[in-house]
Design a protein around this motif. Structure first.
Motif, PDB file in Angstrom:
ATOM      1  N   PRO A 176       0.828  -1.202   0.000  1.00  0.00           N
ATOM      2  CA  PRO A 176       0.000   0.000   0.000  1.00  0.00           C
ATOM      3  C   PRO A 176       0.862   1.252   0.000  1.00  0.00           C
ATOM      4  O   PRO A 176       1.962   1.258   0.548  1.00  0.00           O
ATOM      5  CB  PRO A 176      -0.788  -0.133   1.301  1.00  0.00           C
ATOM      6  CG  PRO A 176       0.127  -0.912   2.201  1.00  0.00           C
ATOM      7  CD  PRO A 176       0.851  -1.875   1.313  1.00  0.00           C
ATOM      8  N   ALA A 177       0.352   2.310  -0.615  1.00  0.00           N
ATOM      9  CA  ALA A 177       1.104   3.557  -0.702  1.00  0.00           C
ATOM     10  C   ALA A 177       0.125   4.715  -0.834  1.00  0.00           C
ATOM     11  O   ALA A 177      -1.039   4.527  -1.203  1.00  0.00           O
ATOM     12  CB  ALA A 177       2.069   3.539  -1.888  1.00  0.00           C
ATOM     13  N   GLU A 178       0.612   5.915  -0.515  1.00  0.00           N
ATOM     14  CA  GLU A 178      -0.205   7.128  -0.598  1.00  0.00           C
ATOM     15  C   GLU A 178       0.479   8.133  -1.504  1.00  0.00           C
ATOM     16  O   GLU A 178       1.709   8.226  -1.540  1.00  0.00           O
ATOM     17  CB  GLU A 178      -0.411   7.727   0.794  1.00  0.00           C
ATOM     18  CG  GLU A 178      -1.124   6.809   1.762  1.00  0.00           C
ATOM     19  CD  GLU A 178      -1.150   7.376   3.170  1.00  0.00           C
ATOM     20  OE1 GLU A 178      -0.637   8.500   3.357  1.00  0.00           O
ATOM     21  OE2 GLU A 178      -1.688   6.717   4.064  1.00  0.00           O
ATOM     22  N   PHE A 179      -0.353   8.920  -2.209  1.00  0.00           N
ATOM     23  CA  PHE A 179       0.176   9.903  -3.144  1.00  0.00           C
ATOM     24  C   PHE A 179      -0.609  11.206  -3.013  1.00  0.00           C
ATOM     25  O   PHE A 179      -1.833  11.189  -2.842  1.00  0.00           O
ATOM     26  CB  PHE A 179       0.064   9.394  -4.587  1.00  0.00           C
ATOM     27  CG  PHE A 179       0.792   8.097  -4.841  1.00  0.00           C
ATOM     28  CD1 PHE A 179       2.128   8.095  -5.198  1.00  0.00           C
ATOM     29  CD2 PHE A 179       0.133   6.880  -4.703  1.00  0.00           C
ATOM     30  CE1 PHE A 179       2.796   6.903  -5.418  1.00  0.00           C
ATOM     31  CE2 PHE A 179       0.783   5.683  -4.925  1.00  0.00           C
ATOM     32  CZ  PHE A 179       2.127   5.696  -5.281  1.00  0.00           C
ATOM     33  N   ASN A 180       0.114  12.329  -3.086  1.00  0.00           N
ATOM     34  CA  ASN A 180      -0.503  13.646  -3.199  1.00  0.00           C
ATOM     35  C   ASN A 180      -0.384  14.074  -4.656  1.00  0.00           C
ATOM     36  O   ASN A 180       0.727  14.298  -5.152  1.00  0.00           O
ATOM     37  CB  ASN A 180       0.192  14.669  -2.300  1.00  0.00           C
ATOM     38  CG  ASN A 180       0.082  14.304  -0.834  1.00  0.00           C
ATOM     39  OD1 ASN A 180      -0.851  13.615  -0.451  1.00  0.00           O
ATOM     40  ND2 ASN A 180       1.018  14.769  -0.028  1.00  0.00           N
ATOM     41  N   LEU A 181      -1.508  14.192  -5.350  1.00  0.00           N
ATOM     42  CA  LEU A 181      -1.494  14.439  -6.786  1.00  0.00           C
ATOM     43  C   LEU A 181      -2.268  15.704  -7.123  1.00  0.00           C
ATOM     44  O   LEU A 181      -3.199  16.094  -6.403  1.00  0.00           O
ATOM     45  CB  LEU A 181      -2.117  13.248  -7.528  1.00  0.00           C
ATOM     46  CG  LEU A 181      -1.472  11.877  -7.279  1.00  0.00           C
ATOM     47  CD1 LEU A 181      -2.268  10.792  -7.974  1.00  0.00           C
ATOM     48  CD2 LEU A 181      -0.019  11.871  -7.748  1.00  0.00           C
ATOM     49  N   ASP A 182      -1.873  16.325  -8.226  1.00  0.00           N
ATOM     50  CA  ASP A 182      -2.590  17.502  -8.694  1.00  0.00           C
ATOM     51  C   ASP A 182      -3.996  17.106  -9.133  1.00  0.00           C
ATOM     52  O   ASP A 182      -4.220  15.988  -9.611  1.00  0.00           O
ATOM     53  CB  ASP A 182      -1.851  18.140  -9.875  1.00  0.00           C
ATOM     54  CG  ASP A 182      -0.522  18.742  -9.457  1.00  0.00           C
ATOM     55  OD1 ASP A 182      -0.428  19.211  -8.307  1.00  0.00           O
ATOM     56  OD2 ASP A 182       0.418  18.733 -10.273  1.00  0.00           O
ATOM     57  N   PRO A 183      -4.961  18.013  -8.970  1.00  0.00           N
ATOM     58  CA  PRO A 183      -6.319  17.710  -9.438  1.00  0.00           C
ATOM     59  C   PRO A 183      -6.324  17.433 -10.944  1.00  0.00           C
ATOM     60  O   PRO A 183      -5.939  18.281 -11.737  1.00  0.00           O
ATOM     61  CB  PRO A 183      -7.098  18.988  -9.102  1.00  0.00           C
ATOM     62  CG  PRO A 183      -6.317  19.635  -7.996  1.00  0.00           C
ATOM     63  CD  PRO A 183      -4.879  19.318  -8.296  1.00  0.00           C
ATOM     64  N   ALA A 184      -6.738  16.237 -11.330  1.00  0.00           N
ATOM     65  CA  ALA A 184      -6.759  15.828 -12.744  1.00  0.00           C
ATOM     66  C   ALA A 184      -7.253  14.390 -12.808  1.00  0.00           C
ATOM     67  O   ALA A 184      -7.529  13.753 -11.790  1.00  0.00           O
ATOM     68  CB  ALA A 184      -5.363  15.945 -13.366  1.00  0.00           C
ATOM     69  N   VAL A 185      -7.336  13.873 -14.030  1.00  0.00           N
ATOM     70  CA  VAL A 185      -7.634  12.461 -14.233  1.00  0.00           C
ATOM     71  C   VAL A 185      -6.302  11.731 -14.382  1.00  0.00           C
ATOM     72  O   VAL A 185      -5.504  12.062 -15.263  1.00  0.00           O
ATOM     73  CB  VAL A 185      -8.517  12.246 -15.475  1.00  0.00           C
ATOM     74  CG1 VAL A 185      -8.731  10.755 -15.711  1.00  0.00           C
ATOM     75  CG2 VAL A 185      -9.853  12.952 -15.306  1.00  0.00           C
TER      76      VAL A 185
END
Length: 676
Positions: free
Chosen positions: A541-550
């Motif tokens: 398992p992992a977590e990501f902070n991503l820019d708003p997008a698809v």
């Protein structure tokens, strides 16, 4: 599997006959199974109908259904104003049905979100919750999934616990990770370790709910199931008094005991927990009142006793106000003898001798007075000091002096003249001791900082230290501080807050997100994760902070088929992606057998499956699990059981992608029309 009878008592409370036919009115939310608001037309009663589909592929499916029925039968005896009644329970084949009392009203989670109850309301809810659980425990019934979503609050504050008789079993959960995540925070450590649920496990869930009510924060919050489970089993939560300033240390200690990882160290009944909370709650105001009274008594004693009084012409003692005249005072012609200083007195005192050792004590008391005097008194003292000329030194051979005594003349705002007479030499040695005009030694203050979400960085301008929320920062000098709260993925917030002397200021900040949050888990774990075609270097398992997008998320693992999904993220949105990867079928032993007539008449190898593949037009290349076959369509192949992804491609036509699950001795057929 034949249908069993329901788990109801021989006669219901209203004497109405049982029925297994109900009218469905509305689908409701639920973590386990599908829940409906329904009506029993025969007795015109609203019920909550829960329909649970037990996975037929389980090896112990019959045993599981049996345990579910036993749990429902045990809960059927519960009849308490704080517990929703379970009316019936039964099953047909692998579908289990439970009907219970329908409770209209907000859940505890919704109630708290809309009303924000105070401490008296929280205690009232806690008493009802613990009383209902103690009743159930006396009947040898435990709750397997207690959380704020299955507790409802009726008008007037009456509390009802739902879902007694509902077995907690991993194969019955909602497949949506977000739904499981909502309720995972309230599970006890022993439940996560697979141990049986008992009353102490229920009381752990109660303590988690109460912690959240008192502090507005969950003690085991996490972004995915694995993190929440680790927090419950291995991580000690923040003390409740640090999580919210309204929680006293006494209440915090009670909650922390109730949240102990060791069941034996917790409270053993709800009554014990409530009694401890009541004692802690009553002790906090009593302690504060005693401290205030003690402080008032000290100030009164100091005001009365620490300022020397000179006898007035009529024989009475004058207070401190007599030493601060409105106009410029005149120096008296002769020194006045000071009264002796005692810790607390309001009676008139005759002139007494003041030894040199008492002078030190007098100065100590005077300094303590200076600390406790109000700022206004200090200002007045300073103003009069600036207007008053220095005092005259009393004559050396004054008639009022006696050998071995110390005399002092105190003029408003002036210094004190100390005269020490030597017995042997007869000479007088004079030393001048300055009494500061009431300096203010300010007491230190505290600052309690909380944020949503937790774990934000706290920085104070001009200081090198930093902290993580929730945090109480101590030893702060009174003043205004510029505080910055920041967290990755959120816009930083800067606030100015004033910290007063001897008090605790509070700062609660809700950070505005600037990114979306993606939690990726998988079955099996340890799968490689690619985002938008690029390897992240992380495994699930992992977590990501991503820019708003698809974003296109691809999980790949040796021996399994890739799993790909497009996920749309908005700022501040948290999304969980947790697929179960399919075990890929082998491609190294695929055999092309050809001949359509053998499709349904030929015999497969032992335990193998056969697949016929045709396209229109013919001659399409075939790729199976990334392996290209030497023959084009049409063809017939023999494969091992497993999951297969098949791509059919011909020049001038769009490729076709399909997937199949082949089981032992299956006969499969793929027939696709290619489009240009």
């Amino acid at each position: 599997m034949s249908e069993t009878t329901s788990a109801t008592s021989p006669a219901s409370a209203d004497g109405a006959p049982r029925t297994n036919r109900v009218e469905l009115l509305q689908q409701l939310t639920g973590t386990i199974g599908t829940v409906y608001k329904a009506r029993n037309p025969k007795i015109d009663r609203l019920v909550a109908l829960r329909q649970i589909q037990v996975p037929e592929w389980l090896d112990d499916v019959n045993e599981l259904i049996k345990r579910m029925m036993e749990e429902a039968r045990a809960a059927n005896v519960l009849d308490h104003p704080g517990i929703a009644r379970l009316y019936t329970g039964g099953f047909k084949e692998v579908t289990v049905f439970l009907t219970s009392e329908f409770i209209e009203g907000p859940t505890l989670r919704e109630y708290v979100s809309s009303k924000n109850p105070g401490l008296p309301e929280i205690m009232a809810l806690a008493k009802q919750l613990c009383a209902a659980l103690d009743y159930a425990h006396e009947k040898k019934v435990v709750h397997h999934a207690l959380n704020p979503a299955n507790i409802k609050v009726l008008p007037g504050g009456t509390l009802k616990i739902l879902d007694f008789g509902l077995l907690r079993e991993k194969h019955l959960y909602s497949p949506i990770p977000a739904k499981r995540l909502e309720n995972e925070h309230y599970v006890s450590p022993e439940q996560l370790r697979g141990k049986p649920v008992d009353r102490t496990a229920n009381l752990f869930s109660v303590a988690t709910i109460l912690y959240e009510l008192f502090t507005t924060r969950n003690p085991f919050a996490g972004k995915h199931l694995g993190e929440v489970d680790r927090n419950i089993t291995d991580v000690e939560p923040h003390a409740a008094s640090l999580a919210h300033p309204r929680v006293s240390e006494a209440i915090s200690k009670v909650l922390m005991k109730a949240l102990s990882k060791n069941p034996a160290a917790r409270f053993q009944t709800g009554q014990e927990l409530i009694a401890a909370l009541e004692e802690a709650r009553s002790a906090a105001p009593a302690k504060a009142a005693a401290a205030a009274a003690n402080s008032t008594g000290v100030r009164a004693a100091v005001t009365t006793a620490s300022v020397p009084k000179a006898p007035s012409p009529n024989g009475s003692s004058t207070g401190i106000t007599a030493a601060i005249p409105a106009a410029r005072p005149q120096v008296p012609p002769a020194p006045k003898t000071m009264t002796s200083v005692k810790p607390v007195t309001t009676t008139n005192a005759a002139p007494a001798k003041l030894p040199a050792k008492a002078l030190v004590q007098w100065k100590t008391v005077a300094a303590f007075v200076a600390v406790l005097f109000m700022v206004s008194a200090a200002a007045i003292s300073l103003r009069h000091r600036s207007d008053t000329p220095p005092a005259e030194t009393p004559p050396e051979n004054s008639a009022s002096q006696k050998p071995g005594t110390v005399e002092a003349v105190a003029m408003p705002g002036s210094s004190i003249q100390v005269h020490e007479v030597q017995r042997k030499s007869g000479r007088e040695k004079s030393s001048k001791a300055e009494l500061p005009p009431a300096p203010i030694a300010a007491a230190e203050g505290q600052l309690a900082v909380t944020s949503s979400p937790d774990g934000a960085l706290v920085e104070i301008a001009g200081r090198s230290e930093s902290w993580k929320t929730p945090q109480t920062i101590v030893a702060l000098a009174p003043g205004t501080y510029k505080v910055t709260i920041s967290k990755a993925g959120y816009a930083p917030e800067t606030r100015s807050i004033e910290v007063a002397s001897g008090s605790r200021a509070s700062l609660d900040v809700k950070l505005a997100p600037t990114k979306g949050y993606l939690t990726v888990a998988s079955t099996p774990a340890g799968v490689h994760i690619a985002i938008d075609g690029k390897e992240t270097g992380k495994v699930s398992p992992a977590e990501f902070n991503l820019d708003p997008a698809v974003h296109t998320i691809t999980l790949h693992h040796e021996g399994y088929l890739d799993s790909t999904s497009d996920i749309k993220l908005a700022a501040g949105q948290s999304v969980s992606y947790s697929p179960s990867l399919k075990l890929a079928g082998r491609t190294d032993n695929i055999q092309v057998v050809g001949g359509f007539k053998k499709m349904f008449s030929g015999k497969s190898g032992q335990g193998m499956a056969r697949m016929e593949i045709k396209t229109d037009p013919k001659g399409a290349a075939v790729t199976i699990n990334g392996t290209s076959l030497s023959k084009t369509t049409p063809l017939e192949i023999q494969i091992e059981p497993g999951n297969y992804e098949i791509t059919l491609q011909k020049d001038g036509y769009k490729p076709v992608h399909t997937s199949v699950l082949a089981q032992a001795n299956d006969k499969l057929k793929i027939d696709e029309s290619l489009k240009k």
